[in-house]
Enzyme design. Structure first.
Site, PDB file in Angstrom:
ATOM      1  CB  SER A 210      -1.034  -0.005   1.188  1.00  0.00           C
ATOM      2  OG  SER A 210      -0.200  -0.085   2.421  1.00  0.00           O
TER       3      SER A 210
ATOM      4  CE1 TYR B  99      11.561  -5.547   4.155  1.00  0.00           C
ATOM      5  CE2 TYR B  99      13.055  -3.728   5.106  1.00  0.00           C
ATOM      6  CZ  TYR B  99      12.472  -4.509   3.915  1.00  0.00           C
ATOM      7  OH  TYR B  99      12.795  -4.358   2.731  1.00  0.00           O
TER       8      TYR B  99
ATOM      9  CG  ASP C 261       6.975  -3.107  -2.388  1.00  0.00           C
ATOM     10  OD1 ASP C 261       7.344  -4.438  -3.061  1.00  0.00           O
ATOM     11  OD2 ASP C 261       7.310  -3.018  -1.356  1.00  0.00           O
TER      12      ASP C 261
END
Length: 392
Positions: free
Chosen positions: A139, A234, A184
């Site tokens: 997103s 991450y 992405d």
């Protein structure tokens, strides 16, 4: 629950209505950019490896106009917990160094504005998205790339697709504090209907691969959970990968073979770091094999590689969670399923399942019956990347 994916025109209308309600005028520019699902190649992009994503029909739409000032005012229709849905900030200048802040969702917009190379004017903008927040389907990149596309229209400029993706990636690094790879932003910029995109994250070259088999369904299942530890895990995983490469005298794990990990074992490097490296090295190989399988229309082989990817993410990279493992285990026991795995950074979000069309309803029924949470389903086809939209 099978989610109905709204048409882009419906999102544009919602955004126009909200824009008119807030700003008392009609927007003159509209643009959108999609989320993505990665077929395979997880946590390989920031290791200079290969990835194989496709753009989704789930998109972020932005509408807006110049406002005649040096101020940007942005609203979102998303309901973000404990955050305002409206923000104002001054354009960056010699006297104003634009910085991230609250609300946090606006940092994706601010980062693009701060890094945009055209001469900007103040604007009003409204965001409306069908991309699930925190679902591992990017997103954030869809907001960044949609914003960039809007700014191109605002300034009557056009950036090269690769430059556009790199600027949006920089925005996420600097303003969201997330050291993501390039995947992405690349797929959100360059996606094409009925194609996956094989991206070489070292050379930044990409290759479109047609997806030809209409009997195969890409079922996205949102676990609707997101564990908070992913925010720190991450960067930690990324640091472990870089440490492994550095100890082996390489700039990245792209150049490392599995047998070379014996050198790390001899150095008594911790098992976690070795496991992270093993996943990345094997995942890079799987991604290239998957691209070949897709070119040869061998979805059985692709499904096998997808299963292996999840097992590695679960056991070696340790970014899965009980909910994702449960979803994968459930569907692997269903007829017609070729493969299933978690997608995205991990610790929640979505899975992707490769399933024959005549079995997809039974697969969803099985998940609904056996999964402890409340899943949301999306049946998706590979879709187009960022584009300017009509306001008519």
């Amino acid at each position: 629950m099978l989610a109905e994916i709204p048409k882009v025109e419906e999102l544009v209308q919602k955004a126009k209505n909200e824009y008119s309600r807030i700003f008392g005028s009609v927007p003159t520019i509209a643009a959108c950019a999609p989320g993505r699902v990665n077929l395979i190649g997880e946590h390989t992009d920031y290791n200079d490896g290969f990835v194989l994503p496709m753009a989704l029909p789930l998109v972020t739409v932005v509408v807006g106009s110049e406002n005649g000032t040096n101020v940007c005012e942005v609203t979102t229709l998303a309901q973000v917990e404990n955050e305002d849905n409206r923000v104002k900030f001054d354009l960056p200048s010699a006297d104003n160094n634009l910085k991230p802040g609250n609300p946090q969702w606006a940092n994706y917009v601010k980062g693009v504005v701060a890094n945009f190379e055209g001469e900007l004017k103040g604007f009003n903008m409204t965001i409306c998205s069908s991309v699930p927040l925190g679902g591992g389907v990017s997103s954030s990149a869809s907001v960044e790339v949609a914003t960039f596309t809007f700014l191109e229209c605002l300034t009557s400029t056009t950036a090269k697709p690769k430059d556009k993706a790199l600027i949006c990636q920089r925005a996420e690094h600097e303003f969201a504090g997330m050291p993501c790879g390039i995947m992405d932003q690349f797929i959100s910029t360059m996606g094409k209907e009925n194609h996956a995109l094989l991206i070489d994250c070292m050379s930044l070259k990409s290759h479109l691969i047609p997806i030809k088999n209409e009997d195969i369904i890409f079922l996205i299942t949102n676990s609707n959970v997101k564990h908070k530890l992913s925010g720190s895990e991450y960067p930690q995983r990324r640091a472990q990968c870089q440490n492994a490469a550095t100890l082996l005298g390489e700039s990245s794990l792209r150049s490392v073979e599995l047998h070379e990990l014996d050198a790390l074992r001899n150095l008594k490097v911790d098992k976690g770091t070795i496991n992270r490296a093993e996943h990345v090295i094997s995942e890079i190989k799987r991604t290239l094999e998957a691209a070949t399988a897709l070119q040869e229309n061998d979805f059985k082989k692709l499904g096998k590689l997808i299963n292996e990817s999840h097992n590695s993410l679960r056991d070696l990279f340790e970014v899965s969670c009980p909910e994702l493992d449960s979803l994968v285990d459930i569907v692997r026991g269903c007829d017609g399923v070729l493969g299933s795995r978690m997608v995205g950074g991990g610790f929640g979000g979505c899975t992707i399942t490769l399933v024959h069309q005549n079995s997809v309803d039974k697969v969803m029924e099985s998940i609904t019956e056996k999964y402890a949470g409340t899943p949301t389903f999306y049946i998706c086809k590979p879709s187009n990347g960022a584009r300017v939209l009509s306001l008519q």
